[in-house]
Design a protein around this motif. Structure first.
Motif, PDB file in Angstrom:
ATOM      1  N   LYS A 141     -30.888  18.869  48.386  1.00  0.00           N
ATOM      2  CA  LYS A 141     -31.659  19.178  49.595  1.00  0.00           C
ATOM      3  C   LYS A 141     -32.505  17.980  50.021  1.00  0.00           C
ATOM      4  O   LYS A 141     -32.654  17.713  51.216  1.00  0.00           O
ATOM      5  N   ALA A 142     -33.045  17.252  49.050  1.00  0.00           N
ATOM      6  CA  ALA A 142     -33.854  16.067  49.359  1.00  0.00           C
ATOM      7  C   ALA A 142     -33.002  14.987  50.014  1.00  0.00           C
ATOM      8  O   ALA A 142     -33.400  14.372  51.016  1.00  0.00           O
ATOM      9  N   VAL A 143     -31.823  14.749  49.466  1.00  0.00           N
ATOM     10  CA  VAL A 143     -30.921  13.732  50.014  1.00  0.00           C
ATOM     11  C   VAL A 143     -30.452  14.133  51.413  1.00  0.00           C
ATOM     12  O   VAL A 143     -30.397  13.303  52.333  1.00  0.00           O
ATOM     13  N   ALA A 144     -30.124  15.413  51.596  1.00  0.00           N
ATOM     14  CA  ALA A 144     -29.684  15.893  52.906  1.00  0.00           C
ATOM     15  C   ALA A 144     -30.784  15.726  53.947  1.00  0.00           C
ATOM     16  O   ALA A 144     -30.509  15.377  55.108  1.00  0.00           O
ATOM     17  N   ALA A 145     -32.029  15.966  53.547  1.00  0.00           N
ATOM     18  CA  ALA A 145     -33.159  15.818  54.469  1.00  0.00           C
ATOM     19  C   ALA A 145     -33.301  14.368  54.928  1.00  0.00           C
ATOM     20  O   ALA A 145     -33.573  14.101  56.110  1.00  0.00           O
ATOM     21  N   VAL A 146     -33.095  13.426  54.020  1.00  0.00           N
ATOM     22  CA  VAL A 146     -33.185  12.011  54.380  1.00  0.00           C
ATOM     23  C   VAL A 146     -31.996  11.594  55.238  1.00  0.00           C
ATOM     24  O   VAL A 146     -32.140  10.786  56.159  1.00  0.00           O
ATOM     25  N   GLU A 147     -30.821  12.140  54.969  1.00  0.00           N
ATOM     26  CA  GLU A 147     -29.676  11.883  55.849  1.00  0.00           C
ATOM     27  C   GLU A 147     -30.025  12.243  57.291  1.00  0.00           C
ATOM     28  O   GLU A 147     -29.796  11.455  58.219  1.00  0.00           O
ATOM     29  N   ARG A 148     -30.574  13.440  57.474  1.00  0.00           N
ATOM     30  CA  ARG A 148     -30.927  13.896  58.826  1.00  0.00           C
ATOM     31  C   ARG A 148     -31.987  12.998  59.449  1.00  0.00           C
ATOM     32  O   ARG A 148     -31.907  12.646  60.633  1.00  0.00           O
ATOM     33  N   LEU A 149     -32.955  12.619  58.649  1.00  0.00           N
ATOM     34  CA  LEU A 149     -34.030  11.748  59.113  1.00  0.00           C
ATOM     35  C   LEU A 149     -33.476  10.426  59.650  1.00  0.00           C
ATOM     36  O   LEU A 149     -33.843   9.965  60.731  1.00  0.00           O
ATOM     37  N   LEU A 150     -32.573   9.830  58.903  1.00  0.00           N
ATOM     38  CA  LEU A 150     -31.993   8.541  59.292  1.00  0.00           C
ATOM     39  C   LEU A 150     -31.080   8.682  60.509  1.00  0.00           C
ATOM     40  O   LEU A 150     -31.088   7.832  61.402  1.00  0.00           O
ATOM     41  N   GLN A 151     -30.308   9.747  60.546  1.00  0.00           N
ATOM     42  CA  GLN A 151     -29.414   9.961  61.691  1.00  0.00           C
ATOM     43  C   GLN A 151     -30.204  10.183  62.980  1.00  0.00           C
ATOM     44  O   GLN A 151     -29.815   9.702  64.042  1.00  0.00           O
ATOM     45  N   GLU A 152     -31.298  10.918  62.884  1.00  0.00           N
ATOM     46  CA  GLU A 152     -32.122  11.178  64.070  1.00  0.00           C
ATOM     47  C   GLU A 152     -32.755   9.897  64.602  1.00  0.00           C
ATOM     48  O   GLU A 152     -32.858   9.697  65.804  1.00  0.00           O
ATOM     49  N   GLN A 153     -33.169   9.001  63.700  1.00  0.00           N
ATOM     50  CA  GLN A 153     -33.858   7.793  64.124  1.00  0.00           C
ATOM     51  C   GLN A 153     -32.915   6.659  64.502  1.00  0.00           C
ATOM     52  O   GLN A 153     -33.177   5.913  65.448  1.00  0.00           O
ATOM     53  N   PHE A 154     -31.798   6.541  63.782  1.00  0.00           N
ATOM     54  CA  PHE A 154     -30.951   5.360  63.969  1.00  0.00           C
ATOM     55  C   PHE A 154     -29.572   5.671  64.557  1.00  0.00           C
ATOM     56  O   PHE A 154     -28.847   4.746  64.929  1.00  0.00           O
ATOM     57  N   GLU A 155     -29.200   6.946  64.609  1.00  0.00           N
ATOM     58  CA  GLU A 155     -27.955   7.385  65.233  1.00  0.00           C
ATOM     59  C   GLU A 155     -26.757   6.548  64.795  1.00  0.00           C
ATOM     60  O   GLU A 155     -26.402   6.543  63.630  1.00  0.00           O
ATOM     61  N   ASN A 156     -26.151   5.804  65.721  1.00  0.00           N
ATOM     62  CA  ASN A 156     -24.922   5.073  65.415  1.00  0.00           C
ATOM     63  C   ASN A 156     -25.139   3.745  64.692  1.00  0.00           C
ATOM     64  O   ASN A 156     -24.194   2.970  64.533  1.00  0.00           O
ATOM     65  N   ARG A 157     -26.370   3.505  64.251  1.00  0.00           N
ATOM     66  CA  ARG A 157     -26.633   2.283  63.471  1.00  0.00           C
ATOM     67  C   ARG A 157     -26.695   2.557  61.975  1.00  0.00           C
ATOM     68  O   ARG A 157     -26.872   1.632  61.186  1.00  0.00           O
ATOM     69  N   VAL A 158     -26.567   3.818  61.580  1.00  0.00           N
ATOM     70  CA  VAL A 158     -26.636   4.152  60.153  1.00  0.00           C
ATOM     71  C   VAL A 158     -25.327   4.772  59.696  1.00  0.00           C
ATOM     72  O   VAL A 158     -24.764   5.639  60.371  1.00  0.00           O
ATOM     73  N   SER A 159     -24.825   4.295  58.571  1.00  0.00           N
ATOM     74  CA  SER A 159     -23.667   4.908  57.924  1.00  0.00           C
ATOM     75  C   SER A 159     -24.102   5.461  56.576  1.00  0.00           C
ATOM     76  O   SER A 159     -24.871   4.829  55.851  1.00  0.00           O
ATOM     77  N   ILE A 160     -23.596   6.645  56.267  1.00  0.00           N
ATOM     78  CA  ILE A 160     -23.972   7.357  55.045  1.00  0.00           C
ATOM     79  C   ILE A 160     -22.765   7.406  54.121  1.00  0.00           C
ATOM     80  O   ILE A 160     -21.685   7.852  54.523  1.00  0.00           O
ATOM     81  N   ILE A 161     -22.952   6.926  52.893  1.00  0.00           N
ATOM     82  CA  ILE A 161     -21.881   6.976  51.898  1.00  0.00           C
ATOM     83  C   ILE A 161     -22.286   7.988  50.832  1.00  0.00           C
ATOM     84  O   ILE A 161     -23.247   7.766  50.090  1.00  0.00           O
ATOM     85  N   ARG A 162     -21.548   9.084  50.769  1.00  0.00           N
ATOM     86  CA  ARG A 162     -21.840  10.131  49.795  1.00  0.00           C
ATOM     87  C   ARG A 162     -21.002   9.901  48.541  1.00  0.00           C
ATOM     88  O   ARG A 162     -19.790  10.110  48.550  1.00  0.00           O
ATOM     89  N   LEU A 163     -21.669   9.470  47.473  1.00  0.00           N
ATOM     90  CA  LEU A 163     -20.981   9.133  46.236  1.00  0.00           C
ATOM     91  C   LEU A 163     -20.945  10.322  45.282  1.00  0.00           C
ATOM     92  O   LEU A 163     -21.918  11.062  45.142  1.00  0.00           O
ATOM     93  N   SER A 164     -19.806  10.465  44.598  1.00  0.00           N
ATOM     94  CA  SER A 164     -19.666  11.492  43.561  1.00  0.00           C
ATOM     95  C   SER A 164     -20.342  11.017  42.284  1.00  0.00           C
ATOM     96  O   SER A 164     -21.062  10.011  42.283  1.00  0.00           O
TER      97      SER A 164
END
Length: 276
Positions: A141-164
């Protein structure tokens, strides 16, 4: 040839030069890049210097604006490789830590956020990046919250790599469950990725300029948990775990298809069993 190399070299700031960030920095330096790297441990400063990294010592949320500005300024790409600590109020604390550095990222800088497949809920099937995530654990939940935070602020300038689950080098899976009794979910498939493939995926995002994307990182093969951890423990001379019998077992299978089709990436370690 020299002019071509100069043109391709990049300035990158890596927030978190630990188990993944340090070898990533070393790899990028070998490619001709200029790297700034942060650590929260003073004893690591000399190691970073020795590897050609410009080191910065600070703790997110506790540092001065000047430190953040110095660390970020002049870099084309910011790699946020700073996982949440498993502590009370993890969701709020992790967001506040990341928020502390965001005002100092410029309007032109690109961001890569090293996330986790813990953001995915168990579906008892294959999951892709299009799934509407509903994390089940606080860390997810913490990681997902930061994903949303970054997407809202940086939109198409941020890429998210979800590692197993991370393996490789000193992270020997045989130690993870050794000597444990009555472990659950023994018959479910596992999702892991070797550190070399983590670095390979990050490099592929940079080289392909794949910005504004969410990309899973996971080995091609998904061995059964019981088989994998039993063999891994035996390989290093430890007592294998025992597993309880369960009629219903929750799991997910992380799809890495997008990493292959979008980035053209071929996994160095596609079969985790061959690493044991």
């Amino acid at each position: 040839m020299t002019l071509e190399l100069v043109k391709k070299s990049k300035h990158i700031s890596i927030l978190g030069c630990g188990w993944l960030g340090l070898p990533l920095a070393i790899d990028r330096i070998a490619k001709g890049d200029t790297i700034k790297g942060s650590t929260t441990t003073e004893s690591k400063i000399e190691k970073l210097k020795t590897e050609g990294i410009t080191p910065y010592l600070f703790t997110l949320g506790e540092s001065l604006e000047k430190e953040y500005l110095d660390f970020l300024s002049g870099s084309e790409i910011i790699i946020i490789n700073f996982p949440p600590k498993r502590i009370p109020n993890i969701i709020e604390i992790y967001q506040n830590q990341i928020k502390s550095i965001l005002p100092f990222i410029s309007d032109t800088q690109k961001i890569i956020f090293i996330s986790s497949t813990s953001v995915y809920q168990n579906t008892n099937g294959k999951v892709t990046e299009t799934l509407n995530i509903e994390p089940e654990k606080e860390s997810g939940k913490a990681v997902a919250a930061v994903e949303r935070l970054l997407q809202e602020q940086f939109e198409n300038r941020v890429s998210i790599i979800r590692l197993s689950g991370l393996i490789g080098d000193d992270r020997l899976p045989g130690r993870f469950l050794a000597n444990k009794k009555e472990v659950q979910n023994g018959d479910v498939p596992i999702n892991v990725i070797h550190r070399e493939d983590c670095i390979g995926l990050i490099n592929a995002v940079i080289e392909k300029e794949a910005w504004g994307e969410i990309i899973n990182g996971c080995a091609d093969q998904h061995p059964i948990r019981k088989e994998y951890y039993t063999l891994a423990a035996q390989k290093i001379g430890l007592t294998p775990p025992t597993f309880i019998k369960q009629e219903k077992q929750a799991y997910k299978i992380i799809s890495n298809t997008k990493s292959k089709t979008l980035l053209g990436y071929s996994y160095i370690h596609p079969d985790p069993l061959k690493l044991i």
